[in-house]
Design a protein around this motif. Structure first.
Motif, mmCIF file in Angstrom:
data_model
loop_
_atom_site.group_PDB
_atom_site.id
_atom_site.type_symbol
_atom_site.label_atom_id
_atom_site.label_comp_id
_atom_site.label_asym_id
_atom_site.label_seq_id
_atom_site.Cartn_x
_atom_site.Cartn_y
_atom_site.Cartn_z
ATOM 1 N N PHE A 187 -1.403 -4.632 5.488
ATOM 2 C CA PHE A 187 -1.845 -3.165 5.285
ATOM 3 C C PHE A 187 -1.471 -2.300 6.503
ATOM 4 O O PHE A 187 -1.244 -1.068 6.480
ATOM 5 N N ARG A 202 -3.856 3.276 -0.119
ATOM 6 C CA ARG A 202 -4.179 2.636 -1.447
ATOM 7 C C ARG A 202 -3.366 1.293 -1.735
ATOM 8 O O ARG A 202 -2.226 1.395 -1.668
ATOM 9 N N ARG A 203 -4.126 0.342 -2.218
ATOM 10 C CA ARG A 203 -3.344 -0.783 -2.581
ATOM 11 C C ARG A 203 -3.099 -0.536 -3.831
ATOM 12 O O ARG A 203 -3.511 -0.163 -4.751
ATOM 13 N N VAL A 234 0.863 -1.245 0.084
ATOM 14 C CA VAL A 234 0.033 0.204 -0.078
ATOM 15 C C VAL A 234 1.104 1.112 0.108
ATOM 16 O O VAL A 234 2.100 1.320 0.246
#
Length: 157
Positions: A102, A65-66, A4
């Motif tokens: 994440f 955000r991936r 991420v």
């Protein structure tokens, strides 16, 4: 492992934050403080100006955000708390994306961004029963205070 990055959202993308805060599974850790949080559209512009466009350095907000597909999976933020005299941080990952690393990546990215912005130390007051305390410890945060409600963890940047 997927990665991420910190992403500065546009005003309309605060719909993601609205959904995140309204999701009972994501907000289950917040049960002691009421669980889900309302974030109505009429609050977005003022909130955005204070958290995303802030020029004082007292507040910082980004989405996680991936990188593989651009999906928003969480958020990372910090703000100065005058009462505690600390910059308090927050990393929140959507329940459906937990367990993928994440949270750790987001916390590490947030620490790096805070350091680049001149913040010398980050802290978080984590509810006593919140398993995220272990994540913070693994990322170098140390316990400074504990009471019946929360653990205050701090990290020198």
């Amino acid at each position: 492992m997927e990665h991420v990055s910190l992403y500065r959202p546009g005003l309309e993308e605060l719909s993601f934050r609205q959904e995140l805060l309204a999701d009972p599974d994501t907000m289950a850790y917040n049960h002691a403080y009421g669980g889900t949080i309302r974030f109505p559209r009429e609050r977005w512009a003022d909130w955005y100006a204070r958290w995303v466009e802030d020029g004082t350095g007292e507040r910082f907000y980004r989405c996680l955000r991936r990188e593989s597909d651009g999906a928003l999976v969480g958020e990372a933020a910090y703000h100065y708390d005058g009462e505690l005299g600390e910059y308090l941080c927050d990393v929140l990952v959507s329940a459906r994306y937990r367990g993928l690393g994440f949270g750790r990546q987001g916390l590490e990215l947030l620490c790096a961004a805070a350091g680049e912005n001149g913040v010398k130390r980050l802290a978080d007051n984590i509810a006593i029963d919140n398993p995220a305390a272990e994540l913070f410890r693994r990322c170098g945060f140390r316990e400074r205070l504990r009471n019946r409600e929360y653990i205050l963890l701090v990290k020198e940047l």
